[in-house]
Scaffold this motif. Structure first.
Motif, PDB file in Angstrom:
ATOM      1  N   UNK A 102     -30.539  37.719  -3.090  1.00 53.52           N
ATOM      2  CA  UNK A 102     -30.867  39.098  -3.684  1.00 53.52           C
ATOM      3  C   UNK A 102     -31.056  39.045  -5.363  1.00 53.52           C
ATOM      4  N   UNK A 103     -30.048  38.190  -5.807  1.00 51.29           N
ATOM      5  CA  UNK A 103     -30.129  38.220  -7.368  1.00 51.29           C
ATOM      6  C   UNK A 103     -31.443  37.440  -7.755  1.00 51.29           C
ATOM      7  N   UNK A 104     -31.859  36.486  -6.927  1.00 53.66           N
ATOM      8  CA  UNK A 104     -33.145  35.672  -7.314  1.00 53.66           C
ATOM      9  C   UNK A 104     -34.248  36.585  -7.115  1.00 53.66           C
ATOM     10  N   UNK A 105     -34.223  37.574  -6.305  1.00 54.36           N
ATOM     11  CA  UNK A 105     -35.057  38.555  -5.896  1.00 54.36           C
ATOM     12  C   UNK A 105     -35.423  39.335  -7.161  1.00 54.36           C
ATOM     13  N   UNK A 106     -34.062  39.870  -7.661  1.00 54.31           N
ATOM     14  CA  UNK A 106     -34.251  40.716  -8.944  1.00 54.31           C
ATOM     15  C   UNK A 106     -34.744  40.057 -10.231  1.00 54.31           C
ATOM     16  N   UNK A 107     -34.496  38.749 -10.431  1.00 55.99           N
ATOM     17  CA  UNK A 107     -35.108  37.865 -11.300  1.00 55.99           C
ATOM     18  C   UNK A 107     -36.591  37.905 -11.112  1.00 55.99           C
ATOM     19  N   UNK A 108     -36.937  37.617  -9.861  1.00 61.88           N
ATOM     20  CA  UNK A 108     -38.516  37.703  -9.771  1.00 61.88           C
ATOM     21  C   UNK A 108     -39.046  38.989 -10.191  1.00 61.88           C
ATOM     22  N   UNK A 109     -38.409  40.059  -9.819  1.00 65.22           N
ATOM     23  CA  UNK A 109     -38.894  41.216 -10.041  1.00 65.22           C
ATOM     24  C   UNK A 109     -38.777  41.738 -11.453  1.00 65.22           C
ATOM     25  N   UNK A 110     -37.769  41.041 -12.333  1.00 62.99           N
ATOM     26  CA  UNK A 110     -37.699  41.333 -13.623  1.00 62.99           C
ATOM     27  C   UNK A 110     -38.991  40.723 -14.544  1.00 62.99           C
TER      28      UNK A 110
END
Length: 841
Positions: free
Chosen positions: A728-736
């Motif tokens: 989930x944190x990696x997805x947030x990074x990708x989103x950023x």
């Protein structure tokens, strides 16, 4: 003006443009919802499976268990008048091949002709259980697990020795209806008839024997009324009663605890995903500033704009939630396929609406809660400010109505999490910890940005620009540090706890633990036992102590089942506990309250108690405990409290009585034996069990190996589950990175026009994300280490050691994730041609 229909129509038109900018939103939400839905569905399926097979697992409608002694004739007569009764005797024993040389600890089960009352015992031979166990030529038969035949190197038709009896192995067990997987099982199953037990000579006074009575009641019997009558007729019988409602209390507690833990992990993933939701909504609205400004210039009120984009968010949240629910609903199917061989019951594959509805509610509330801030701020500003947002990013906070709505959404999430948790207190602490973690990581991101701002102007231009990117307006630093930091913290905490537990099992405990525990030594055999061991060179310290079994029935005169105690020590009230007596304090313990009695004490019954368990039970010096010991209630006063080092695996008991109370009770002797050379362990075991066939040897190394295997399997499963949070944190990074793609394209074009090479631009962005990943890893390592130390020291009462490898791996993982995604985003930005953008500008 009615804005509802118009808002819905505008929202539909917005969605026609596609899901650009919302893919990360959907992925974050679906991941968290899927985790919660899967955990809830699997838990419901397992509990449903246990309930469906409760009668078979229990062996009847009601099961009674008594330790050390059989039921009194009067009680047994009443049971047989009430329904059909089957008796089972269970104990640990040593089995040996008749040829000698090979022996093994076994879980012995002696059954009567009616066994099993419910279910079917499956054998690998075409014989009934009665035929397999009957005597032939003066030799009783036996059936066993295939692993026992392998350990003793025998086959069906061969003979083995059990105590003083010779048995013939007639078949191998392929399915046992009333057997649950037991983590405390140290040996394979060996089953014989109850008539054969007498020949073994194993059942003696004080032996660790469990007598089970399974009853099938007539269908017309009110089971609850019958149980109440049984308790009234035989209040001091000393048996433990299990019925269909609590057929598997150990499994129920295990499933509930695992469900709670995994649900909290799922909620953490949803929390991290919520950061992604917030960033996605903010990025989406940043791209809609001209649309919002135009609507406002045409007279659209703020509430119309707010409702339009709230509907957009809710529609997309419903899609993400639906995806998560579909994935989560498949959880029982996956468990039924993958874990079926490990479970003693069938997992029903079905749709479980309650956990799915709960997961959906969590998902929708999370989407709304993390969207309201951005929605309220963007939809409630003036059109002129929106048009200027390209050069002057929007700031400030939403008006009070939006803040109230945000508080209500978060409050509902908190209340829902606590209300649906199996342990509300743990859920409350989790929520408080989550709030603290969010505040900590937001503060850490502020520190990172401040340090980057005050780092001066390094001579290296790439490093200078990388530092500036960390604190520039609209920088993704807070969101990335929060989301990725939470995921890494969970992984670090779990990895450090597992590493410390493994160190205890693999290194510390073997250094101080004995080689063997010997149980069921009769008092008159103690001298012979010591003589055998002292005659073997290499045998070290030997400790012996008497042991009686007893069950707590009252605490300060109140029935034990009516007393509220800490769930962490509730196991003390479940079943029988080992009791001993001593004139001197035992080793590996320290008296921390009260004082030890004199060596020649001769007064009212006193007991020394474990301080942590006493705290959980809410008792102290001077309080009373009533125990049922061999059918007789004995009330004792707490004379002192001890802090016990259970990690040494030495001779220690929760209850240690003062002299004068237990000496006359039927008891056996247990012993611990240290062996200097591990190569002598087999000789020590063989010497004792050959001379004293009724004595059972439990090799500590075998128990530790089993514990290590269980720990490894559990740690792999827990880490895999916790990795959901990191994903989930990696997805947030990708989103950023995706959200800042337009800015990066613009920056890359400007830098190219100014003469910057592709290599220097890539270096700049890689330095930015490398620094961000390293800083996040450092913070996550610190927080995770503190959390793990608190759990190991305060909860598990162990020593905490910080393995540097875990922290180094965390740093590499964080930098790898941030640099990899940063490189992909940068490479895409560099691939854009400058001319089209310059013409648009």
């Amino acid at each position: 003006m009615r804005t509802g229909p118009l808002a819905l129509r505008l929202a539909r038109r917005e969605l026609r443009t596609g899901l650009k900018g919302f893919r990360i939103f959907l992925a974050c939400l679906a991941l968290g919802v899927a985790a919660i839905a899967a955990v809830g569905s699997v838990s419901s399926a397992m509990m449903s499976g246990l309930e469906g097979d409760a009668r078979r697992i229990l062996g009847g409608d009601v099961a009674l268990r008594i330790v050390h002694r059989p039921a009194e004739p009067e009680a047994l007569s009443y049971l047989r008048e009430s329904g059909e009764v089957s008796t089972v005797v269970s104990m640990r024993a040593m089995a040996r091949s008749e040829a000698g040389g090979d022996n093994s600890l076994v879980e012995l089960k002696a059954v009567d002709d009616l066994y099993p009352l419910v279910g079917i015992l499956a054998l690998d031979r075409d014989v009934t259980l009665e035929q397999a166990l009957e005597p032939r030529g003066g030799v009783y038969g036996a059936v066993a697990d295939a692993s026992l035949a392998e350990r003793l190197n025998i086959a069906v038709g061969d003979r083995l020795r059990l105590g003083e009896a010779t048995l013939e192995l007639r078949a191998l067990i392929t399915a046992e209806p009333d057997r649950l997987v037991n983590f405390a099982s140290f040996g394979p199953r060996l089953m014989i008839s109850d008539a054969a037990v007498a020949e073994t000579g194993l059942v003696q006074v004080g032996s660790m024997v469990r007598h089970y009575y399974r009853i099938v009641l007539p269908t017309s019997t009110d089971r609850n009324a019958w149980l109440a009558d049984l308790e009234q007729r035989f209040p001091d019988a000393g048996w433990r009663v299990s019925s269909l409602e609590n057929a598997t209390p150990g499994y129920d507690n295990f499933v509930n605890r695992v469900t709670l833990f995994l649900t909290l992990v799922g909620m953490t993933a949803l929390l991290v995903g919520g950061v992604g939701v917030a960033m996605a909504v903010r990025s989406y609205l940043d791209g809609k500033t001209e649309t919002v400004a135009t609507l406002k210039c045409l007279g659209a009120p703020s509430r119309l704009v707010f409702r339009t984009y709230l509907i957009v968010v809710c529609m997309l949240a419903a899609v993400g939630t639906a995806i998560g629910l579909v994935v989560g609903a498949l959880g029982p199917l996956a468990v039924a396929k993958l874990a079926a061989p490990l479970l003693p019951f069938d997992v029903p594959v079905a749709i479980y609406p309650v956990p799915l509805a709960l997961a959906a509610l969590f998902g929708m509330l999370t989407a709304v809660a993390f969207s309201l801030w951005s929605l309220g701020r963007a939809c409630d500003v003036k059109a002129a400010q929106l048009f200027r947002s390209a050069i002057s990013p929007l700031g400030g906070r939403p008006r009070l109505p939006y803040l109230i709505g945000l508080a209500l959404a978060i409050g509902t999430l908190v209340a829902l999490a606590i209300a649906t948790a199996t342990d509300p207190w743990l859920a409350t602490w989790f929520i408080l910890g989550s709030i603290g973690a969010i505040a900590l990581f937001l503060a850490a991101s502020w520190v990172i940005m401040t340090v980057a701002r005050k780092a001066g102007r390094p001579r290296d231009p790439e490093l200078r620009m990388a530092l500036a990117n960390l604190y520039r307006p609209g920088a993704p630093t807070p969101g990335v540090v929060l989301a990725l930091g939470l995921g890494l913290t969970v992984l670090v905490t779990i990895a450090l706890i597992q590493a410390n537990l493994s160190r205890q099992v693999d290194e510390r405990i073997p250094e101080v633990a004995p080689a063997y525990f010997f149980i069921d030594i009769q008092p008159h055999q103690e001298a012979r036992f010591l003589e055998i061991l002292r005659g073997i060179d290499g045998v070290g310290e030997i400790q012996t102590t008497p042991m009686v079994r007893g069950r707590i029935t009252k605490i300060n005169g109140v029935p034990a089942d009516e007393v509220t105690i800490d769930p962490d020590v509730s196991w003390v009230l479940r079943g029988d506990r080992g009791l001993t007596y001593s004139a001197t304090p035992p080793e590996n313990s320290e008296v921390v309250a009260g004082s030890w009695w004199p060596a020649d004490y001769a007064g009212p019954p006193l007991v020394s108690f474990d301080v942590n368990i006493a705290k959980g039970m809410g008792i102290g010096i001077g309080d009373s405990i009533t125990l049922n010991i061999v059918g007789r209630p004995i009330t004792v006063e707490v004379g002192n409290l001890r802090k016990i080092d259970w990690g040494s695996l030495g001779m220690n008991f929760t209850f240690v009585f003062a002299p004068g109370t237990l000496e006359a009770a039927p008891h056996s002797v247990i012993a611990t034996v240290h062996v200097d050379d591990p190569a002598l362990e087999a000789e020590v075991q063989r010497a004792v069990t050959d001379a004293l066939p009724n004595v059972t040897a439990i090799r500590v190394k075998d128990a530790l190996d089993g514990a290590s295997r269980i720990l490894t399997a559990v740690s792999v499963a827990v880490r895999a589950t916790a990795a959901v949070t990191l994903v989930a944190g990696t997805l947030v990074l990708a989103g950023a990175i995706a959200a800042g793609h337009a800015r990066r394209v613009r920056d890359a074009v400007i830098l190219k026009v100014l003469g910057a090479t592709r290599r220097r631009i890539v270096k700049t962005y890689l330095l930015e994300y490398g620094l961000l990943g390293l800083a996040t890893a450092a913070i996550a390592s610190l927080v995770g280490s503190l959390a793990a130390a608190a759990v190991v020291v305060e909860v598990m009462r162990g020593d905490f050691v910080l393995p540097p490898g875990v922290l180094a791996l965390t740093a590499l993982l964080a930098m790898g994730i941030t640099v990899s995604f940063g490189f992909v985003g940068t490479w895409r930005a560099l691939g854009q041609r400058p001319a089209p953008m310059l013409r648009n500008e």
